[in-house]
Design an enzyme around this catalytic site. Sequence first.
Site, PDB file in Angstrom:
ATOM      1  CG  HIS A  22      84.199  67.095  88.780  1.00 28.47           C
ATOM      2  ND1 HIS A  22      85.045  66.499  87.868  1.00 28.47           N
ATOM      3  CD2 HIS A  22      82.934  66.851  88.321  1.00 28.47           C
ATOM      4  CE1 HIS A  22      84.331  65.919  86.903  1.00 28.47           C
ATOM      5  NE2 HIS A  22      83.047  66.132  87.153  1.00 28.47           N
ATOM      6  CD  GLU A  39      77.559  64.094  82.757  1.00 32.20           C
ATOM      7  OE1 GLU A  39      76.440  63.585  82.573  1.00 32.20           O
ATOM      8  OE2 GLU A  39      78.529  63.471  83.214  1.00 32.20           O
ATOM      9  CG  HIS A  44      80.725  62.443  88.854  1.00 32.31           C
ATOM     10  ND1 HIS A  44      80.447  61.731  87.708  1.00 32.31           N
ATOM     11  CD2 HIS A  44      81.061  63.685  88.428  1.00 32.31           C
ATOM     12  CE1 HIS A  44      80.640  62.492  86.650  1.00 32.31           C
ATOM     13  NE2 HIS A  44      81.005  63.686  87.061  1.00 32.31           N
ATOM     14  CD  GLU A  51      73.448  82.999 107.062  1.00 34.78           C
ATOM     15  OE1 GLU A  51      73.124  83.426 105.954  1.00 34.78           O
ATOM     16  OE2 GLU A  51      72.956  83.411 108.131  1.00 34.78           O
ATOM     17  CG  HIS A  78      78.456  68.277  86.663  1.00 33.04           C
ATOM     18  ND1 HIS A  78      78.366  67.581  87.853  1.00 33.04           N
ATOM     19  CD2 HIS A  78      79.389  67.615  85.925  1.00 33.04           C
ATOM     20  CE1 HIS A  78      79.189  66.550  87.825  1.00 33.04           C
ATOM     21  NE2 HIS A  78      79.824  66.549  86.676  1.00 33.04           N
TER      22      HIS A  78
HETATM   23  P1  13P Z   1      82.269  67.085  79.547  1.00 32.32           P
HETATM   24  O1  13P Z   1      83.693  67.537  79.246  1.00 32.32           O
HETATM   25  O2  13P Z   1      81.708  66.227  78.458  1.00 32.32           O
HETATM   26  O3  13P Z   1      81.399  68.252  79.918  1.00 32.32           O
HETATM   27  O4  13P Z   1      82.350  66.106  80.806  1.00 32.32           O
HETATM   28  C1  13P Z   1      82.886  66.550  82.014  1.00 32.32           C
HETATM   29  C2  13P Z   1      82.222  65.937  83.191  1.00 32.32           C
HETATM   30  O5  13P Z   1      82.336  66.458  84.280  1.00 32.32           O
HETATM   31  C3  13P Z   1      81.408  64.703  83.022  1.00 32.32           C
HETATM   32  O6  13P Z   1      80.649  64.432  84.151  1.00 32.32           O
HETATM   33 ZN    ZN Z   2      81.478  65.390  85.977  1.00 33.36          ZN
END
Ligand code: 13P
Ligand code: ZN
Length: 276
Positions: free
Chosen positions: A142, A116, A211, A170, A140
């Site tokens: 999940h 990413e 995602h 909040e 980023h």
């Molecule tokens: P990477 O291991 O390449 O960072 O990818 C993980 C991910 O969350 C892709 O969206």
């Molecule tokens: Zn991801």
Amino acid sequence: MSVLDQEFMIGFIRMATDGFEHGWHERNGGNLSYRMKEEEVAAVAGELNHDAPWQPIGTEVPGLAGEYFLVTGSGKYFRNVCLDPAANLAIIEIDESGTQYKICWGLVNGGRPTSELPSHLMNHEVKKRVTNGAYRVIYHCHATNVIAMTFVLPLTDEAFTRELWEMATECPVVFPQGVGVVPWMVPGGREIGVETSKLMEDYDVAIWAHHGMFCAGPDFDITYGLADTVEKSAEIWIKVRSCTPEKRQTITPEDFRELAPAFGIELPEKFLYEKH
Ligand code: 13P
Ligand code: ZN
């Protein structure tokens, strides 16, 4: 002081570990990047190696020419970052054209920066510009409940912002600009980075449908705290939604309008629409 003893490195590792412990980084899921300060680059200059070849970033970020970033490696597990930072992280340098990067430290067993990287760098470029250089962290993760919400709500900034704000008083104080939403797209390339970085012009949070999410901030505490606040709100939403299709009572648009001056924030009217 070695790279591993630097404050930015310790903060980065702590954030990666916190995210893993929260359950947002299954396997290699998620990635983190930090735009280093000039003095931080100078402090570790003796440990940076400039012999590696330049590699294409896959997009153009001229606003980041000459910058250095600490980033997670592609396919590396957040779970392992604290055990062996030099194998799971890299310090990269951006070239003068903003189209290439070079690994200067880390990934000692091989590998490349996160897939990413285009999204991270395009987000950094926008945030560096709109915050006059104050923002340095792009994260980023999940986050489970945020992802769950993307199967239920319409994929609009308005729907997500309003529902997340309503779940905890909040929330509008922590992210008064709201959150943006990117529809499902192929991850790991320039296109999703372009769409995400457009949202970063206005928001510090971009949710990727089915995602995860991207958060931006000036330091590790604020950026992690933002992700934590959004995900907690999403968890409450999923719990409420699991009990009942309709809320019996909630924070109303009028309540939000009252809250804003009390906390010295502005809440865009586009999020305070009447629901039918
Ligand atoms: P990477 O291991 O390449 O960072 O990818 C993980 C991910 O969350 C892709 O969206
Ligand atoms: Zn991801």
